[in-house]
Design a protein around this motif. Structure first.
Motif, PDB file in Angstrom:
ATOM      1  N   PHE A  63       0.846  -1.192   0.000  1.00  0.00           N
ATOM      2  CA  PHE A  63       0.000   0.000   0.000  1.00  0.00           C
ATOM      3  C   PHE A  63       0.880   1.240   0.000  1.00  0.00           C
ATOM      4  O   PHE A  63       1.944   1.251   0.623  1.00  0.00           O
ATOM      5  N   VAL A  64       0.427   2.275  -0.705  1.00  0.00           N
ATOM      6  CA  VAL A  64       1.157   3.538  -0.807  1.00  0.00           C
ATOM      7  C   VAL A  64       0.233   4.655  -0.327  1.00  0.00           C
ATOM      8  O   VAL A  64      -0.912   4.770  -0.776  1.00  0.00           O
ATOM      9  N   ALA A  65       0.747   5.458   0.585  1.00  0.00           N
ATOM     10  CA  ALA A  65      -0.041   6.579   1.125  1.00  0.00           C
ATOM     11  C   ALA A  65      -0.124   7.699   0.106  1.00  0.00           C
ATOM     12  O   ALA A  65       0.800   7.921  -0.687  1.00  0.00           O
ATOM     13  N   TYR A  66      -1.251   8.411   0.114  1.00  0.00           N
ATOM     14  CA  TYR A  66      -1.402   9.580  -0.744  1.00  0.00           C
ATOM     15  C   TYR A  66      -2.321  10.582  -0.055  1.00  0.00           C
ATOM     16  O   TYR A  66      -3.110  10.235   0.814  1.00  0.00           O
ATOM     17  N   GLY A  67      -2.189  11.830  -0.456  1.00  0.00           N
ATOM     18  CA  GLY A  67      -3.035  12.883   0.096  1.00  0.00           C
ATOM     19  C   GLY A  67      -2.594  13.309   1.484  1.00  0.00           C
ATOM     20  O   GLY A  67      -1.527  12.942   1.970  1.00  0.00           O
ATOM     21  N   LYS A  68      -3.443  14.088   2.107  1.00  0.00           N
ATOM     22  CA  LYS A  68      -3.162  14.632   3.435  1.00  0.00           C
ATOM     23  C   LYS A  68      -3.832  13.779   4.506  1.00  0.00           C
ATOM     24  O   LYS A  68      -4.811  13.088   4.239  1.00  0.00           O
ATOM     25  N   THR A  69      -3.307  13.870   5.703  1.00  0.00           N
ATOM     26  CA  THR A  69      -3.932  13.167   6.815  1.00  0.00           C
ATOM     27  C   THR A  69      -5.271  13.827   7.129  1.00  0.00           C
ATOM     28  O   THR A  69      -5.485  15.010   6.828  1.00  0.00           O
ATOM     29  N   PHE A  70      -6.163  13.045   7.710  1.00  0.00           N
ATOM     30  CA  PHE A  70      -7.487  13.549   8.059  1.00  0.00           C
ATOM     31  C   PHE A  70      -7.976  12.839   9.318  1.00  0.00           C
ATOM     32  O   PHE A  70      -7.458  11.773   9.685  1.00  0.00           O
ATOM     33  N   LEU A  71      -8.943  13.450   9.978  1.00  0.00           N
ATOM     34  CA  LEU A  71      -9.524  12.839  11.167  1.00  0.00           C
ATOM     35  C   LEU A  71     -10.743  12.017  10.790  1.00  0.00           C
ATOM     36  O   LEU A  71     -11.611  12.473  10.055  1.00  0.00           O
ATOM     37  N   GLU A  72     -10.759  10.791  11.272  1.00  0.00           N
ATOM     38  CA  GLU A  72     -11.918   9.924  11.139  1.00  0.00           C
ATOM     39  C   GLU A  72     -12.145   9.358  12.536  1.00  0.00           C
ATOM     40  O   GLU A  72     -11.238   8.771  13.123  1.00  0.00           O
ATOM     41  N   THR A  73     -13.317   9.576  13.088  1.00  0.00           N
ATOM     42  CA  THR A  73     -13.641   9.188  14.468  1.00  0.00           C
ATOM     43  C   THR A  73     -12.600   9.716  15.459  1.00  0.00           C
ATOM     44  O   THR A  73     -12.199   9.026  16.387  1.00  0.00           O
ATOM     45  N   ASN A  74     -12.149  10.952  15.230  1.00  0.00           N
ATOM     46  CA  ASN A  74     -11.163  11.628  16.071  1.00  0.00           C
ATOM     47  C   ASN A  74      -9.803  10.935  16.116  1.00  0.00           C
ATOM     48  O   ASN A  74      -9.038  11.118  17.049  1.00  0.00           O
ATOM     49  N   ILE A  75      -9.505  10.126  15.116  1.00  0.00           N
ATOM     50  CA  ILE A  75      -8.216   9.450  15.008  1.00  0.00           C
ATOM     51  C   ILE A  75      -7.611   9.845  13.661  1.00  0.00           C
ATOM     52  O   ILE A  75      -8.299   9.838  12.646  1.00  0.00           O
ATOM     53  N   GLU A  76      -6.312  10.194  13.673  1.00  0.00           N
ATOM     54  CA  GLU A  76      -5.652  10.618  12.441  1.00  0.00           C
ATOM     55  C   GLU A  76      -5.463   9.439  11.492  1.00  0.00           C
ATOM     56  O   GLU A  76      -4.961   8.385  11.882  1.00  0.00           O
ATOM     57  N   HIS A  77      -5.893   9.637  10.247  1.00  0.00           N
ATOM     58  CA  HIS A  77      -5.816   8.633   9.195  1.00  0.00           C
ATOM     59  C   HIS A  77      -5.159   9.213   7.947  1.00  0.00           C
ATOM     60  O   HIS A  77      -5.060  10.440   7.811  1.00  0.00           O
ATOM     61  N   ILE A  78      -4.778   8.329   7.044  1.00  0.00           N
ATOM     62  CA  ILE A  78      -4.326   8.734   5.726  1.00  0.00           C
ATOM     63  C   ILE A  78      -4.827   7.683   4.729  1.00  0.00           C
ATOM     64  O   ILE A  78      -4.936   6.502   5.051  1.00  0.00           O
ATOM     65  N   SER A  79      -5.146   8.129   3.533  1.00  0.00           N
ATOM     66  CA  SER A  79      -5.574   7.211   2.474  1.00  0.00           C
ATOM     67  C   SER A  79      -4.378   6.480   1.910  1.00  0.00           C
ATOM     68  O   SER A  79      -3.297   7.048   1.774  1.00  0.00           O
ATOM     69  N   MET A  80      -4.604   5.211   1.561  1.00  0.00           N
ATOM     70  CA  MET A  80      -3.555   4.392   0.948  1.00  0.00           C
ATOM     71  C   MET A  80      -4.196   3.570  -0.163  1.00  0.00           C
ATOM     72  O   MET A  80      -5.392   3.292  -0.136  1.00  0.00           O
ATOM     73  N   VAL A  81      -3.379   3.193  -1.139  1.00  0.00           N
ATOM     74  CA  VAL A  81      -3.879   2.399  -2.271  1.00  0.00           C
ATOM     75  C   VAL A  81      -2.856   1.329  -2.606  1.00  0.00           C
ATOM     76  O   VAL A  81      -1.647   1.521  -2.434  1.00  0.00           O
ATOM     77  N   LYS A  82      -3.365   0.207  -3.090  1.00  0.00           N
ATOM     78  CA  LYS A  82      -2.510  -0.889  -3.571  1.00  0.00           C
ATOM     79  C   LYS A  82      -3.062  -1.372  -4.890  1.00  0.00           C
ATOM     80  O   LYS A  82      -4.257  -1.656  -4.996  1.00  0.00           O
ATOM     81  N   LYS A  83      -2.194  -1.441  -5.905  1.00  0.00           N
ATOM     82  CA  LYS A  83      -2.587  -2.022  -7.181  1.00  0.00           C
ATOM     83  C   LYS A  83      -2.501  -3.535  -7.056  1.00  0.00           C
ATOM     84  O   LYS A  83      -1.515  -4.070  -6.542  1.00  0.00           O
ATOM     85  N   ILE A  84      -3.530  -4.191  -7.533  1.00  0.00           N
ATOM     86  CA  ILE A  84      -3.588  -5.664  -7.442  1.00  0.00           C
ATOM     87  C   ILE A  84      -2.995  -6.251  -8.719  1.00  0.00           C
ATOM     88  O   ILE A  84      -3.281  -5.824  -9.794  1.00  0.00           O
TER      89      ILE A  84
END
Length: 150
Positions: free
Chosen positions: A129-150
């Protein structure tokens, strides 16, 4: 010195539409996300649960880890990866992600996305998985989007 044997692990893939085992997945998520991480109950469970493929790992008969895979429009998402505290560090989370990715391959997913808690980014990077974009809060926990090519 006596060597402690690891409990017998059993991995089960369930389709929420046709299984009574969903409560086992919910049990693990309640323990990890609601009790440990203080995620509100109404934010932890959603309609995606009913159209997801869930992986549940059992130690003997006790559910100890879970995760889900579902399609939202044209996007495949993995999420709700959780392992009970006393079972962490034993490669059980890896079993969950491996099984979900195996399912994604069988469903011709192409790409799989995840909203990763930032402390877990290095865990998901091991799967490609590779992270992209900015971090964001989801349920008051810091997250980041990630993607993996299959």
């Amino acid at each position: 010195m006596e060597k402690k044997l690891e409990p017998l692990l059993n991995i089960k893939l369930i389709d929420a539409k046709s299984s009574q085992d969903l409560e086992d997945a919910f049990h693990v998520r309640r323990e990890v996300f609601i009790k440990e991480q203080n995620v509100p109950d109404e934010e932890e469970f959603d309609r995606a649960d009913l159209r997801s493929h869930h992986v549940i790992v059992y130690s003997n008969t006790r559910p100890v880890a879970t995760g889900r895979l579902f399609k939202d429009g044209e996007t495949w998402l993995i999420g709700r990866i959780s392992v009970l505290k006393e079972y962490r560090g034993k490669q059980i989370g890896k079993l969950v992600v491996d099984k979900l990715l195996e399912s994604a391959v069988k469903m011709d997913a192409g790409k799989v996305y995840i909203h990763a808690q930032t402390h877990a980014v290095s865990f998901y990077e091991k799967f490609g998985f590779v992270a992209y974009g900015k971090t964001f809060l989801e349920t008051n926990i810091e997250h980041i989007s990630m993607v993996k090519k299959i």
